[in-house]
Design a protein around this motif. Structure first.
Motif, short mmCIF file in Angstrom:
data_model
loop_
_atom_site.label_atom_id
_atom_site.label_comp_id
_atom_site.label_asym_id
_atom_site.label_seq_id
_atom_site.Cartn_x
_atom_site.Cartn_y
_atom_site.Cartn_z
N UNK A 31 2.20 7.18 7.00
CA UNK A 31 2.29 6.30 8.18
C UNK A 31 1.01 5.49 8.33
N UNK A 32 -0.14 6.14 8.21
CA UNK A 32 -1.43 5.46 8.36
C UNK A 32 -1.59 4.34 7.34
N UNK A 33 -1.15 4.58 6.11
CA UNK A 33 -1.27 3.58 5.05
C UNK A 33 -0.43 2.35 5.38
N UNK A 34 0.80 2.55 5.79
CA UNK A 34 1.66 1.41 6.12
C UNK A 34 1.14 0.67 7.34
N UNK A 35 0.60 1.38 8.31
CA UNK A 35 0.03 0.72 9.49
C UNK A 35 -1.20 -0.09 9.13
N UNK A 36 -2.07 0.47 8.28
CA UNK A 36 -3.25 -0.26 7.83
C UNK A 36 -2.87 -1.56 7.13
N UNK A 60 6.08 3.84 15.57
CA UNK A 60 7.24 3.66 14.70
C UNK A 60 7.33 4.81 13.70
N UNK A 61 8.54 5.11 13.31
CA UNK A 61 8.73 6.15 12.29
C UNK A 61 8.38 5.59 10.92
N UNK A 62 8.23 6.48 9.97
CA UNK A 62 7.95 6.08 8.60
C UNK A 62 9.07 5.20 8.04
N UNK A 63 10.30 5.55 8.33
CA UNK A 63 11.45 4.76 7.85
C UNK A 63 11.37 3.34 8.39
N UNK A 64 11.01 3.20 9.68
CA UNK A 64 10.91 1.87 10.28
C UNK A 64 9.76 1.08 9.66
N UNK A 65 8.64 1.73 9.40
CA UNK A 65 7.50 1.04 8.80
C UNK A 65 7.83 0.53 7.40
N UNK A 66 8.54 1.33 6.63
CA UNK A 66 8.94 0.90 5.28
C UNK A 66 9.90 -0.28 5.37
N UNK A 67 10.80 -0.24 6.34
CA UNK A 67 11.77 -1.33 6.51
C UNK A 67 11.09 -2.65 6.85
N UNK A 68 9.94 -2.60 7.51
CA UNK A 68 9.24 -3.82 7.95
C UNK A 68 8.16 -4.29 6.98
N UNK A 69 7.80 -3.48 6.00
CA UNK A 69 6.67 -3.79 5.12
C UNK A 69 6.97 -4.97 4.20
N UNK A 70 5.92 -5.70 3.83
CA UNK A 70 6.07 -6.79 2.87
C UNK A 70 5.88 -6.24 1.45
N UNK A 71 5.95 -7.15 0.46
CA UNK A 71 5.88 -6.72 -0.94
C UNK A 71 4.60 -5.95 -1.25
N UNK A 127 -0.06 -3.22 7.39
CA UNK A 127 0.58 -4.15 8.33
C UNK A 127 -0.48 -4.88 9.17
N UNK A 128 -1.53 -4.16 9.56
CA UNK A 128 -2.57 -4.74 10.40
C UNK A 128 -3.55 -5.61 9.63
N UNK A 129 -3.90 -5.19 8.41
CA UNK A 129 -5.00 -5.85 7.69
C UNK A 129 -4.60 -6.54 6.40
N UNK A 130 -3.36 -6.37 5.96
CA UNK A 130 -2.93 -7.01 4.72
C UNK A 130 -3.77 -6.54 3.54
N UNK A 131 -4.12 -7.48 2.65
CA UNK A 131 -4.89 -7.14 1.45
C UNK A 131 -6.25 -6.54 1.81
N UNK A 132 -6.79 -6.91 2.99
CA UNK A 132 -8.07 -6.37 3.42
C UNK A 132 -8.04 -4.88 3.69
N UNK A 133 -6.85 -4.32 3.88
CA UNK A 133 -6.73 -2.89 4.13
C UNK A 133 -6.62 -2.05 2.88
N UNK A 134 -6.56 -2.68 1.71
CA UNK A 134 -6.34 -1.92 0.47
C UNK A 134 -7.47 -0.92 0.18
N UNK A 135 -8.70 -1.28 0.47
CA UNK A 135 -9.81 -0.36 0.22
C UNK A 135 -9.67 0.90 1.08
N UNK A 136 -9.27 0.71 2.34
CA UNK A 136 -9.06 1.86 3.23
C UNK A 136 -7.87 2.70 2.77
N UNK A 137 -6.84 2.02 2.29
CA UNK A 137 -5.66 2.72 1.77
C UNK A 137 -6.04 3.56 0.57
N UNK A 138 -6.84 3.00 -0.31
CA UNK A 138 -7.29 3.75 -1.48
C UNK A 138 -8.10 4.98 -1.06
#
Length: 195
Positions: A155-160, A1-12, A162-173
Motif C-alpha cells: 500500500x505504501x509503495x502505491x501511495x508513494x 483506499x484498499x490495495x485493490x483500489x490502489x492497483x486499479x488507479x495506478x498508472x503504467x 501516486x503522490x510523487x510519480x517518478x520522484x518516489x522511486x528512490x523511496x519505493x526502492x
C-alpha cells in the motif's frame, strides 16, 4: 483506499514499480545474495530504456525454472518453502515485456497476490484460514505480522508513486530493500530450524 483500489488507479510506472517491488522483496527465496540483480530494471523505470533486455538478463541471472518447479505449483504436498519459491519464479517468468496499462495491471495484481501468499506461507504465526484477496480488499482482522507488514509495504509503495510519480522511486526502492531484508531473515531462520 484498499490495495485493490490502489492497483486499479495506478498508472503504467506505478504498476511496473509495484510488481517489480513485490518480486524484488521475494528474490531471497531463489538463493544467492545479489541484492542488485534487479537494479537494472529499477533503472529502466527511471530512464524508460531497455526494459525488455533488462528483464531477459534478470531472468538469466536468476536462473530459469526447472522441471521440478513446474510441478510444485500444482502439488499441495510441496513444502511451504518450495511453494513460495515457485511463486517467485512465476513472478519472474511473467514480467511483461509489453508496457501497456492492461498487461502491467494484470502482472502487478498477480505479483501482489503472490507476494502476500509467499509471506503467508513463510509466517509461522499465519493460521492459513485467511484469504489473501480479503486482505487486499481491506479486511485485515487477525492478520499475522509478516503478512500485515507486506500488505502495508504494498500500500505504501502505491501511495508513494501516486503522490510523487517518478520522484518516489528512490523511496519505493528503500521500502522494497527493507522488505527483502525481512524476508531474508525469515528464510535464514527457517533454514536454521531445519538444520
Amino acid at each position: 483506499m484498499s490495495l485493490v483500489e490502489l492497483i486499479a488507479l495506478a498508472d503504467e510506472r506505478g504498476l511496473a514499480a509495484s510488481g517489480l517491488a513485490c518480486l524484488d522483496r521475494c528474490v531471497p527465496l531463489l538463493g544467492g545474495d545479489d541484492d542488485d540483480v534487479l537494479r537494472p530494471l529499477w533503472t529502466s523505470l527511471v530512464d524508460g530504456e531497455a526494459w525488455g533486455e533488462r528483464v531477459e538478463k534478470a531472468r538469466a541471472d536468476l536462473g530459469e525454472p526447472g522441471d521440478s518447479d513446474a510441478d510444485v505449483g500444482s502439488t499441495s504436498g510441496a513444502s511451504p518453502d518450495d511453494q513460495a519459491a515457485f511463486l517467485v519464479r512465476r513472478m519472474l517468468a511473467t514480467v511483461p515485456l509489453d508496457s501497456s496499462l492492461d498487461v502491467l495491471r494484470a502482472w502487478a495484481d498477480a505479483c501482489s497476490v503472490a507476494a502476500l501468499r509467499i509471506h503467508e506461507l513463510l509466517d509461522i504465526a499465519a493460521d492459513g484460514t485467511s484469504s489473501v484477496e480479503a486482505r487486499r480488499e481491506g479486511r485485515t482482522d487477525g492478520m499475522s505480522p509478516l503478512v500485515a507488514a507486506e500488505l502495508r509495504r504494498q500500500i505504501a509503495i502505491l501511495e508513494l508513486l501516486a503522490d510523487r510519480g517518478a520522484g518516489g522511486l528512490r523511496l519505493v526502492l528503500g521500502q522494497s530493500t527493507e522488505g527483502r531484508r525481512v524476508l531474508r531473515a525469515v528464510v535464514s531462520r527457517r533454514a536454521r530450524g531445519r538444520a
